[in-house]
Structures are given as structure tokens and as C-alpha cells.
Design a protein around this motif. Structure first.
Motif, PDB file in Angstrom:
ATOM      1  N   PHE A 182       0.852  -1.189   0.000  1.00  0.00           N
ATOM      2  CA  PHE A 182       0.000   0.000   0.000  1.00  0.00           C
ATOM      3  C   PHE A 182       0.891   1.243   0.000  1.00  0.00           C
ATOM      4  O   PHE A 182       2.082   1.147  -0.269  1.00  0.00           O
ATOM      5  N   THR A 219       2.369   2.777   2.246  1.00  0.00           N
ATOM      6  CA  THR A 219       3.557   2.588   3.073  1.00  0.00           C
ATOM      7  C   THR A 219       4.741   2.098   2.239  1.00  0.00           C
ATOM      8  O   THR A 219       5.864   2.587   2.368  1.00  0.00           O
ATOM      9  N   THR A 220       4.474   1.092   1.428  1.00  0.00           N
ATOM     10  CA  THR A 220       5.527   0.495   0.616  1.00  0.00           C
ATOM     11  C   THR A 220       5.711   1.272  -0.684  1.00  0.00           C
ATOM     12  O   THR A 220       6.831   1.383  -1.197  1.00  0.00           O
ATOM     13  N   CYS A 251       5.824   4.382  -1.342  1.00  0.00           N
ATOM     14  CA  CYS A 251       6.796   5.493  -1.332  1.00  0.00           C
ATOM     15  C   CYS A 251       8.224   4.968  -1.367  1.00  0.00           C
ATOM     16  O   CYS A 251       9.103   5.582  -1.986  1.00  0.00           O
ATOM     17  N   HIS A 256       0.557   2.897   9.461  1.00  0.00           N
ATOM     18  CA  HIS A 256       1.700   3.236   8.604  1.00  0.00           C
ATOM     19  C   HIS A 256       1.281   3.720   7.223  1.00  0.00           C
ATOM     20  O   HIS A 256       2.011   4.474   6.581  1.00  0.00           O
ATOM     21  N   VAL A 282       1.962   8.069   5.735  1.00  0.00           N
ATOM     22  CA  VAL A 282       2.228   8.651   4.415  1.00  0.00           C
ATOM     23  C   VAL A 282       1.089   9.579   3.981  1.00  0.00           C
ATOM     24  O   VAL A 282       1.304  10.725   3.605  1.00  0.00           O
ATOM     25  N   MET A 321       4.180  -7.789   6.305  1.00  0.00           N
ATOM     26  CA  MET A 321       4.891  -7.096   5.223  1.00  0.00           C
ATOM     27  C   MET A 321       4.821  -5.580   5.371  1.00  0.00           C
ATOM     28  O   MET A 321       5.746  -4.872   5.005  1.00  0.00           O
ATOM     29  N   CYS A 322       3.680  -5.111   5.905  1.00  0.00           N
ATOM     30  CA  CYS A 322       3.541  -3.672   6.160  1.00  0.00           C
ATOM     31  C   CYS A 322       4.255  -3.290   7.441  1.00  0.00           C
ATOM     32  O   CYS A 322       4.167  -2.153   7.896  1.00  0.00           O
ATOM     33  N   ALA A 367       6.484  -1.979  10.138  1.00  0.00           N
ATOM     34  CA  ALA A 367       7.466  -0.900  10.217  1.00  0.00           C
ATOM     35  C   ALA A 367       7.874  -0.822  11.676  1.00  0.00           C
ATOM     36  O   ALA A 367       7.037  -0.877  12.566  1.00  0.00           O
ATOM     37  N   LEU A 404      13.277   9.841   2.656  1.00  0.00           N
ATOM     38  CA  LEU A 404      11.884  10.241   2.919  1.00  0.00           C
ATOM     39  C   LEU A 404      11.744  11.018   4.228  1.00  0.00           C
ATOM     40  O   LEU A 404      10.672  11.555   4.516  1.00  0.00           O
ATOM     41  N   HIS A 438      10.614   0.973   7.313  1.00  0.00           N
ATOM     42  CA  HIS A 438       9.836  -0.007   6.549  1.00  0.00           C
ATOM     43  C   HIS A 438      10.558  -0.300   5.235  1.00  0.00           C
ATOM     44  O   HIS A 438      10.890   0.632   4.496  1.00  0.00           O
ATOM     45  N   ALA A 439      10.792  -1.562   4.970  1.00  0.00           N
ATOM     46  CA  ALA A 439      11.375  -2.011   3.693  1.00  0.00           C
ATOM     47  C   ALA A 439      12.622  -1.213   3.295  1.00  0.00           C
ATOM     48  O   ALA A 439      12.777  -0.816   2.144  1.00  0.00           O
ATOM     49  N   LEU A 456      10.385   6.073   7.331  1.00  0.00           N
ATOM     50  CA  LEU A 456       9.116   6.695   6.904  1.00  0.00           C
ATOM     51  C   LEU A 456       8.791   7.949   7.696  1.00  0.00           C
ATOM     52  O   LEU A 456       8.091   8.831   7.212  1.00  0.00           O
TER      53      LEU A 456
END
Ligand code: SF4
Lengths: 365, 73
Positions: free
Chosen positions: A141, A143-144, A146, A195, A199, B1-2, B4, B32, B45-46, B50
Motif C-alpha cells: 500500500f 507505506t511500501t 513510497c 503506517h 504517508v 509485510m507492512c 514498520a 523520505l 519499513h522495507a 518513513l
């Protein structure tokens, strides 16, 4: 010091639970946690044990792996079978069954499927392996999105030619709009994904109380966060009030993260997107803007097998909150985390997997 | 996966930085969150940070919750 530990304090949990009990709400309430991260916290910490029996938590469409449609995986598999192609992806997606196969099965038969922690790592790998064409599977979504936009911006600026993007990126507000427009979905309150809202900011979700009269609370991901969010929802209901409130103030700014949104807008544009359980939702996805078409593997011609759903799997109904995972006849028998029949049993954020792992005795919440 | 997680910024090298939580260190992109400073807790995150965690806000949330249920005056 781990900054999260105070947000797991048992005494505070009890205090919040006692406060919720005081509301003595006279009707059953269904609150949906949209985000798979919340689903995992709720099961892992047994939060439903702290709630009144009249409050039910229902999972929603916010596990990115779960809502990825079969045809996306089928396309990734078809691309993987081209010469010199490497599929780069986040871990969970590898085991999700496509129409007939998963990427894990393709890898076992020699396909080059690699798991990366971040898209930036995948780009670095591509730079070091010029002989391969690396296709990154972009799921998630805002979150990822960006983070992937930032990586694609770097890829384009530095002219990396052997990196491609296949997008199944989705935007959360569009999905919730579709969900609440359906006639048979009844939810009394929404626990919004902290999260994603980091964003987007709060304003992206204000249409929900306005158009549907549903109270919303943006929640953090520790047990106390989710409990306080339930309390805040109960207060809104008691006060006959519906708004978007922010429980996760330590992270979520009202206006979100403008840098993150700017890079999304620079690299991507909205597109129609298929969701498992919902079908195609207009303007609910993100794809590379046309000027970056060179990097878009949507433009590569491959033969993709016709999409099929898995017989008996009810992921679609689970994702819309129509049924609990245990109401699927395959749950825990034909479908387990070792032998997943559907996407919701793969990711630890999937409602079926979370229930299977953490609530083995009392399946019914 | 989401998922953070908060991590503490130890070193800042332009676009990226070294972050730590519970002894585990990771190189993370900071593009960011351009205002991040050494010592800040960042939400990661990833492979990207963030947002900057507001420690005062965290403390005030906890302070309020710890008082829940105590007789209102
Ligand atoms: S239990 Fe398995 S088959 Fe049933 S809905 Fe969940 S993932 Fe699909």
C-alpha cells in the motif's frame, strides 16, 4: 532501551479493558482492523480476551500479500520463464499460490526468484548483475509505495537499464470506499492502518465518517495502541459521533509525510487494479507513469495462463469481513501454513495464518 | 509485510544512515525523512525510514493511559 516495551504493559492493558467495560454497550459491535499488521498483533497478544464479548474484531483487506490477485502471480511466473530474467520480491509473496503454481515451485524447478528486504537492495543487486534482467514485484500500500517510488526514481536517474517494475501497488482509501459501498458489509468502527496514514495523512480517510457515518481511529501496532483505539471507537459510538481520530500521534502527523507523497506522485499514476475478493476497483492502484514506460514490465509481452480461483478457498470473503477464517471448510485441514491453499494462509499478517498460529484452541473470536 | 519498526539513528551519511534496535544494526535510506538527526527514533519499513518518532508524544500517551481508571477529580 526498546521504546516499544511500555506499549505492552499488562497493567495499562487492564486499565483500558476496564474502561471499555464501563461503556456497557447494549448491542454487538463489529470493528474492522484494516491492516494485516493489526491482525497479527490482535492474535499474537490475545487482545480479544481483553475485550467485551459484544465487541468483535474483524479483519479487513489490508494484508498486501492476501489481496494480490492470482493473475499478478501468474504474470510474474510467466516473466520468470523468459531467458535471463530474475524475479526480485519481498519474502511472503513467494509462497502464495497463483492459478496453478507459486513462485516457490517455479524456483524449485530452476527459476531465478530472489527475496530482498528492500527494493533498494534489489536495485543494488541488479547493478552488480548486468547480465540479468531483474523484475521487481511491487506489492503493498502507500507505506511500501513510497519506498518503491524512491528506488525507481534512483533507478531512472542513474539510468539502470536491467531493472524493471511490475506493479500490484494499491491505495487503501479506494478499497475502503469499495468495501463500504457493498450492501452486505456492516462495520461499526474502523481501526485504520497507522503506517499507511503516516504517508497519506488523516484527510485521505475523512470521507469514511462523512459518507458512511463510520467512526475511525488511526492506530499504532503495539497491544496498548490497538486497545486504546478500541476504547476511542467506543467513545465515538457512545457520543454518536463519527470522525477520524489519531491514536498513533507519536508517529502519524495530521498531514502525513509530504516527501513520501511527492515521490509517489513523481513516479506513479493511479490505475485500475484487481484485488482478491473485490475484483477490479477503479483507480485503486499505482503504476509507473508513462514517461517511465521503459522500466515497466507490464509492457513486456508474455503468455500468461488464464486466471483461476482455488476451489473451496474463501479468501475473498475473509478479506471483506464476511466470514471468519474458521468458517472456511478448508481451514486447518486442507489449508495450513505448510500447505496454503489461499493467500490468507501464507503471510503472518493474513487472517487465516494469524488465527491458525495464535488461536489454536478457540478459533472463533 | 507492512511491518514498520522504530530504530535509533546512529550514523547519518547523506542519503542513508546506520540504525539500531536491540543490538541489530541496519543500513537504511533516509531520503523520505530529510530532517532526521542522529539520536532520533525513526520508523523503518522495507529499507527506508518513513517518519521520525515523537518521543514526547509517546510519553504523554503513556502518562494519560497509566492514569486511566483513577478517580476523576
Ligand atoms: S483457510 Fe485457506 S483456503 Fe480457506 S480462506 Fe483461508 S487461505 Fe483460503
Amino acid at each position: 532501551m526498546n521504546i516499544l516495551l511500555p506499549f505492552r504493559d499488562a497493567d495499562v492493558m487492564q486499565r483500558i479493558a476496564a474502561e471499555i467495560r464501563q461503556f456497557d454497550i447494549d448491542r454487538p459491535l463489529r470493528f474492522m482492523e484494516v491492516c494485516g499488521g493489526h491482525t497479527a498483533v490482535i492474535y499474537r497478544f490475545g487482545l480479544t480476551d481483553f475485550l467485551l464479548s459484544t465487541i468483535r474484531l474483524v479483519s479487513g483487506p489490508g494484508c498486501p500479500v492476501c489481496v494480490t490477485a492470482n493473475d499478478f502471480i501468474d504474470r510474474a511466473i510467466a516473466l520468470c520463464e523468459l531467458p535471463d530474467v530474475t524475479i526480485a520480491t519481498f519474502g511472503d509473496l513467494v509462497r502464495v499460490p497463483g492459478s496453478t503454481r507459486s513462485l516457490a515451485e517455479v524456483r524449485a524447478r530452476g527459476g531465478d526468484v530472489r527475496v530482498f528486504y528492500s527494493s533498494a537492495d534489489a536495485l543494488t543487486w541488479a547493478r552488480e548483475h548486468q547480465e540479468r534482467t531483474v523484475v521487481f514485484l511491487g506489492i503493498g500500500f502507500e507505506t511500501t509505495a513510497c519506498t518503491l517510488a524512491a528506488t525507481m526514481a534512483e533507478c531512472v536517474q542513474s539510468g539502470v537499464k536491467n531493472f524493471r517494475f511490475l506493479s500490484a501497488l494499491k491505495t487503501m482509501p479506494a478499497a475502503l470506499q469499495a468495501l463500504f459501498s457493498a450492501p452486505d458489509v456492516h462495520i461499526d468502527g474502523l481501526i485504520l492502518p497507522g503506517h499507511v496514514t503516516t504517508v497519506t495523512g488523516l484527510s485521505a480517510f475523512r470521507f469514511i465518517p462523512r459518507e458512511f457515518g463510520i467512526p475511525c481511529v488511526v492506530s499504532g501496532f503495539e497491544p496498548i495502541d490497538v486497545m486504546e483505539s478500541v476504547l476511542m471507537l467506543c467513545r465515538q459510538i457512545k457520543d454518536h459521533h463519527a470522525d477520524v481520530e489519531n491514536q498513533y500521534r507519536r508517529v502519524v502527523r495530521d498531514g502525513g509525510n509530504p516527501q513520501a507523497r511527492a515521490v509517489i506522485d513523481e513516479m506513479f499514476e493511479p490505475c485500475d487494479m484487481p484485488w482478491r475478493g473485490f475484483g477490479i476497483i477503479p483507480e485503486s492502484g499505482l503504476k509507473l507513469s508513462p514517461q517511465f514506460a521503459f522500466w515497466d514490465s507490464e509492457n513486456v509481452t508474455v503468455e500468461v495462463e488464464p486466471p483461476q480461483e482455488h476451489r473451496g478457498c474463501r479468501c475473498g470473503d475473509v478479506l471483506c469481513g464476511r466470514i471468519y477464517p474458521s468458517e472456511c471448510s478448508l481451514f486447518g485441514t486442507a489449508c495450513t501454513p505448510e500447505t496454503p491453499r489461499g493467500a490468507c494462509m501464507v503471510s503472518s499478517e493474513g487472517a487465516c495464518a494469524a488465527l491458525y498460529h495464535f488461536a489454536p484452541v478457540n478459533y472463533d473470536r | 509485510m507492512c511491518l514498520a519498526v522504530p530504530m535509533k539513528l546512529l550514523e547519518h551519511h547523506g542519503q542513508s544512515g546506520v540504525l539500531e534496535i536491540g543490538g541489530a544494526r541496519k543500513e537504511v535510506m533516509l531520503t523520505l525523512t530529510p530532517d532526521a538527526k542522529v539520536g532520533d527514533w525513526l520508523i523503518v519499513h522495507a529499507g527506508y525510514s518513513l517518519e521520525i518518532l515523537d518521543e514526547q508524544e509517546a510519553e504523554s500517551t503513556l502518562t494519560l493511559l497509566r492514569k486511566l481508571g483513577e478517580s476523576e477529580t
